[in-house]
Design a protein around this motif. Structure first.
Motif, PDB file in Angstrom:
ATOM      1  N   UNK A  32       9.431   2.499  -3.317  1.00 27.19           N
ATOM      2  CA  UNK A  32       9.004   1.096  -3.403  1.00 27.19           C
ATOM      3  C   UNK A  32       6.791   0.971  -3.361  1.00 27.19           C
ATOM      4  N   UNK A  33       6.205   0.311  -4.026  1.00 27.62           N
ATOM      5  CA  UNK A  33       4.860   0.454  -3.845  1.00 27.62           C
ATOM      6  C   UNK A  33       4.506  -0.235  -1.668  1.00 27.62           C
ATOM      7  N   UNK A  34       3.780   0.718  -1.486  1.00 26.68           N
ATOM      8  CA  UNK A  34       3.487   0.303   0.154  1.00 26.68           C
ATOM      9  C   UNK A  34       2.139  -0.343   0.351  1.00 26.68           C
ATOM     10  N   UNK A  35       1.455  -0.994   0.427  1.00 30.59           N
ATOM     11  CA  UNK A  35       0.524  -1.363   0.515  1.00 30.59           C
ATOM     12  C   UNK A  35      -0.359  -1.721   2.190  1.00 30.59           C
ATOM     13  N   UNK A  36      -1.122  -1.027   2.764  1.00 36.37           N
ATOM     14  CA  UNK A  36      -1.641  -1.155   3.729  1.00 36.37           C
ATOM     15  C   UNK A  36      -2.764  -2.207   3.628  1.00 36.37           C
ATOM     16  N   UNK A  37      -3.151  -2.146   5.072  1.00 36.02           N
ATOM     17  CA  UNK A  37      -4.276  -3.426   5.523  1.00 36.02           C
ATOM     18  C   UNK A  37      -5.594  -3.190   4.725  1.00 36.02           C
ATOM     19  N   UNK A  38      -6.152  -3.649   4.058  1.00 35.85           N
ATOM     20  CA  UNK A  38      -7.615  -3.150   3.886  1.00 35.85           C
ATOM     21  C   UNK A  38      -9.004  -2.059   4.440  1.00 35.85           C
ATOM     22  N   UNK A  39      -8.305  -2.710   5.942  1.00 34.46           N
ATOM     23  CA  UNK A  39      -9.119  -2.061   7.226  1.00 34.46           C
ATOM     24  C   UNK A  39      -8.934  -0.894   7.147  1.00 34.46           C
ATOM     25  N   UNK A  40      -7.642  -0.417   6.437  1.00 37.02           N
ATOM     26  CA  UNK A  40      -7.082   1.268   6.534  1.00 37.02           C
ATOM     27  C   UNK A  40      -7.657   2.169   5.780  1.00 37.02           C
ATOM     28  N   UNK A  41      -8.940   3.038   6.052  1.00 31.68           N
ATOM     29  CA  UNK A  41      -9.225   3.806   5.500  1.00 31.68           C
ATOM     30  C   UNK A  41      -8.426   5.527   5.121  1.00 31.68           C
ATOM     31  N   UNK A  42      -7.464   5.533   4.641  1.00 28.79           N
ATOM     32  CA  UNK A  42      -6.888   6.718   4.342  1.00 28.79           C
ATOM     33  C   UNK A  42      -7.371   7.817   4.364  1.00 28.79           C
ATOM     34  N   UNK A  43      -7.416   8.853   4.955  1.00 26.37           N
ATOM     35  CA  UNK A  43      -7.746  10.210   4.639  1.00 26.37           C
ATOM     36  C   UNK A  43      -8.066  11.610   4.000  1.00 26.37           C
ATOM     37  N   UNK A  44      -8.650  11.493   3.210  1.00 23.26           N
ATOM     38  CA  UNK A  44      -8.881  12.345   1.788  1.00 23.26           C
ATOM     39  C   UNK A  44      -7.843  13.800   1.483  1.00 23.26           C
ATOM     40  N   UNK A  45      -7.739  14.537   1.927  1.00 20.77           N
ATOM     41  CA  UNK A  45      -7.232  15.273   2.627  1.00 20.77           C
ATOM     42  C   UNK A  45      -5.404  15.105   3.190  1.00 20.77           C
ATOM     43  N   UNK A  46      -5.164  14.105   3.453  1.00 24.76           N
ATOM     44  CA  UNK A  46      -3.343  13.157   3.847  1.00 24.76           C
ATOM     45  C   UNK A  46      -2.981  13.242   2.503  1.00 24.76           C
ATOM     46  N   UNK A  47      -1.532  13.271   3.022  1.00 23.02           N
ATOM     47  CA  UNK A  47      -0.747  12.723   1.418  1.00 23.02           C
ATOM     48  C   UNK A  47      -0.712  11.529   1.456  1.00 23.02           C
ATOM     49  N   UNK A  48      -0.165  11.010   0.212  1.00 21.65           N
ATOM     50  CA  UNK A  48      -0.206   9.736  -0.211  1.00 21.65           C
ATOM     51  C   UNK A  48       1.028   9.497  -0.202  1.00 21.65           C
ATOM     52  N   UNK A  49       1.421   8.255   0.248  1.00 27.47           N
ATOM     53  CA  UNK A  49       3.028   7.785  -0.065  1.00 27.47           C
ATOM     54  C   UNK A  49       4.035   8.065  -0.628  1.00 27.47           C
ATOM     55  N   UNK A  50       4.553   8.869  -0.310  1.00 25.62           N
ATOM     56  CA  UNK A  50       6.068   9.016  -1.537  1.00 25.62           C
ATOM     57  C   UNK A  50       7.414   8.040  -1.638  1.00 25.62           C
ATOM     58  N   UNK A  51       7.509   7.186  -2.016  1.00 28.18           N
ATOM     59  CA  UNK A  51       9.143   6.670  -1.583  1.00 28.18           C
ATOM     60  C   UNK A  51      10.606   7.446  -1.672  1.00 28.18           C
ATOM     61  N   UNK A  52      10.072   8.435  -2.564  1.00 31.79           N
ATOM     62  CA  UNK A  52      11.261   9.118  -1.839  1.00 31.79           C
ATOM     63  C   UNK A  52      12.153   9.824  -1.226  1.00 31.79           C
ATOM     64  N   UNK A  53      11.524  10.017  -0.321  1.00 26.85           N
ATOM     65  CA  UNK A  53      11.839  10.638   1.207  1.00 26.85           C
ATOM     66  C   UNK A  53      10.705   9.664   2.029  1.00 26.85           C
ATOM     67  N   UNK A  54      11.210  10.251   3.735  1.00 25.73           N
ATOM     68  CA  UNK A  54      10.480   9.711   5.029  1.00 25.73           C
ATOM     69  C   UNK A  54       8.793   9.932   5.105  1.00 25.73           C
TER      70      UNK A  54
END
Length: 131
Positions: free
Chosen positions: A87-109
């Motif tokens: 399912x879609x996961x939304x973090x608070x707007x205060x969270x900045x996701x680093x650009x070299x990181x992955x994005x949330x993938x609900x198909x696994x942990x």
């Protein structure tokens, strides 16, 4: 009143008015079993609020699209979220996701590590997926 270096080998020391200016803990003086439970246990999230004062590691399986909120965040704190569920996961707007990181993938942990750099107003996150 005391002045200079003070050493206590047993018992307790009470300091009035929180007047400690410089204090050091001896190397290896704090053992794992002396840490507070917020440092030694993982908390399963039943709702959507992540209370940073209760644990450093939180787990949740999403059962629907979820928007998380944060409470009791202080600068310098770090937490880990272990999240799964397709399912879609939304973090608070205060969270900045680093650009070299992955994005949330609900198909696994997913392991989402978040550090607060400015209390409740700014955090940085990295997201890693289990291979």
């Amino acid at each position: 009143a005391l002045s200079g270096d003070v050493s206590v080998s047993a018992g307790a020391v009470t300091i009035a008015n929180d007047a400690v200016e410089n204090a050091m803990i001896a190397n290896d003086a704090v053992k794992y079993d002396q840490l507070g439970s917020e440092f030694t246990t993982a908390a399963a999230l039943s709702g959507t609020d992540v209370d940073w004062s209760t644990a450093q590691t939180f787990t949740k399986t999403l059962s629907g699209d979820t928007t998380l909120t944060f409470s009791n965040v202080s600068t310098g704190m770090q937490i880990n979220l272990v999240i799964s569920g397709n399912h879609a996961l939304t973090l608070p707007s205060s969270v900045k996701e680093l650009t070299n990181a992955s994005t949330y993938d609900g198909s696994g942990e997913n392991l989402i590590s978040i550090v607060s750099t400015n209390g409740n107003t700014e955090q940085f996150a990295t997201i890693n997926k289990v291979a």
